[in-house]
Design a protein around this motif. Sequence first.
Motif, short mmCIF file in Angstrom:
data_model
loop_
_atom_site.label_atom_id
_atom_site.label_comp_id
_atom_site.label_asym_id
_atom_site.label_seq_id
_atom_site.Cartn_x
_atom_site.Cartn_y
_atom_site.Cartn_z
N TYR A 23 0.83 -1.21 0.00
CA TYR A 23 0.00 0.00 0.00
C TYR A 23 0.87 1.26 0.00
CZ TYR A 23 -2.87 3.73 1.99
OH TYR A 23 -3.48 4.94 2.23
N ARG A 27 0.08 2.90 -3.54
CA ARG A 27 -0.97 3.90 -3.33
C ARG A 27 -0.43 5.23 -2.82
NH1 ARG A 27 -3.73 1.59 -6.43
NH2 ARG A 27 -5.73 0.58 -6.02
N VAL A 242 -4.93 -5.08 -1.19
CA VAL A 242 -5.18 -3.64 -1.23
C VAL A 242 -6.45 -3.33 -2.01
CG1 VAL A 242 -4.31 -1.43 -2.09
CG2 VAL A 242 -2.74 -3.03 -0.97
N GLU A 246 -9.90 -1.81 -0.44
CA GLU A 246 -10.37 -0.50 -0.89
C GLU A 246 -11.77 -0.59 -1.50
OE1 GLU A 246 -6.12 1.69 -1.94
OE2 GLU A 246 -7.34 0.85 -3.55
N GLY A 250 -13.48 1.30 1.37
CA GLY A 250 -13.24 2.69 1.02
C GLY A 250 -11.92 3.22 1.53
N THR A 251 -11.60 4.44 1.08
CA THR A 251 -10.30 5.04 1.42
C THR A 251 -10.43 6.53 1.73
OG1 THR A 251 -9.87 5.48 -0.94
CG2 THR A 251 -9.04 3.40 -0.04
N LYS A 252 -11.49 6.91 2.41
CA LYS A 252 -11.73 8.33 2.67
C LYS A 252 -10.65 8.97 3.53
CE LYS A 252 -16.76 8.40 2.05
NZ LYS A 252 -18.06 8.69 2.68
N ARG A 256 -8.69 4.77 7.65
CA ARG A 256 -9.65 3.86 7.03
C ARG A 256 -8.99 3.04 5.93
NH1 ARG A 256 -15.69 5.65 4.94
NH2 ARG A 256 -16.32 3.62 4.10
N ALA A 257 -8.09 3.67 5.17
CA ALA A 257 -7.42 2.98 4.07
C ALA A 257 -6.51 1.86 4.59
CB ALA A 257 -6.60 3.97 3.26
N THR A 258 -5.73 2.13 5.65
CA THR A 258 -4.84 1.11 6.19
C THR A 258 -5.64 -0.03 6.83
OG1 THR A 258 -4.63 2.46 8.21
CG2 THR A 258 -2.88 2.64 6.56
N ALA A 260 -8.60 -0.92 5.83
CA ALA A 260 -9.16 -1.64 4.69
C ALA A 260 -8.15 -2.62 4.12
CB ALA A 260 -9.60 -0.63 3.62
N VAL A 261 -6.88 -2.23 4.08
CA VAL A 261 -5.83 -3.10 3.55
C VAL A 261 -5.68 -4.34 4.43
CG1 VAL A 261 -3.34 -3.30 3.18
CG2 VAL A 261 -4.56 -1.26 2.41
#
Length: 328
Positions: A23, A27, A242, A246, A250-252, A256-258, A260-261
């Motif tokens: 990530y 990303r 990843v 996502e 989601g990746t707002k 939240r992104a980490t 999600a990963v």
Amino acid sequence: MFLSLFGAVESGVIYALMALGVYLTFRVLDFPDLTVDGSFVTGAAVAGISIMHGVPPILSTLFAAIAGFIAGCVTGVLHTKGNINALLSGILMMTALYSINLRILGQPTLSMLGESTLFTQLQSLWKGTGLDSFMNNMLALIGLEQMPATWAIVVAMTVVTLLIKLVTDYYLKTEVGLALRAIGDNKRMIRSLSANTDSLTIMGVGLSNGLVALSGGFIAQHGGFADVNMGIGMIVIGLASVIIGEALFGTKTVARATLAVILGAIIYRIIVILALRVDFLETGDMKVITAVIVIGALVAPKLIQARKEKKRRLAKRHQLGRQVKEVS
């Protein structure tokens, strides 16, 4: 079935560290780094050979992360100082690491069976406290089956992974972390602000591969062996984790992104386990399953979005039609 799903969660939590590393490059830095396939094995090899030579497991695991960090930094140097294409830099380092890993191991496969690892120490410690028996007795009283012997590993690795996630979240919100994120978004802009993009890129790729190697070190101790070919396809697995995370969560925000990963890595392992239970699929079909999962994770969100837009256009047309009828 329960034991299979439990095993998927157990391995998914460990592989989540590798997914976090992927990530960071793909990303955050927008850097297509293929060093992952090599640095994963480097972590496993360094941890394995260190343990075999009597180094404490916790130090061996730390050495694995440092070795991965160095490998990632070399990739970053090849790209920034050597002006080599990012993709080619990763390929060159991945190729070099195959021979380096073979040198470290001394043989294609290194067995650690019978050696004291972090996980064997953890299980011994947990059984020594008596909590293992207590928890199983409590589960038996309420009519549930006993937990697998390795459930303490899941708890410990979950704590470790979440701690690393929190540290990563904090780091990406610092001044240096914001600069790293800016490099991925607009490298020219951050360079115009007198930021040293070369050093930041080297640092980012190094940290990414440090996490990947850390995951490799844990996997080697978990499986009891290190193999020179165990890193093949790791980059695809990391990307699958990843992308799945996502797409579903989601990746707002960075936090939240980490998260999600991490959840994506666990879900990926569960999907693979469920797929392998299909009669006509075998263990050798893992690569095909992974490819199908990645394709599905990439295509499905676009199809869903296209369907939503089509419904919106139809709704607007109906609304305009009603307005025309009312006017006429």
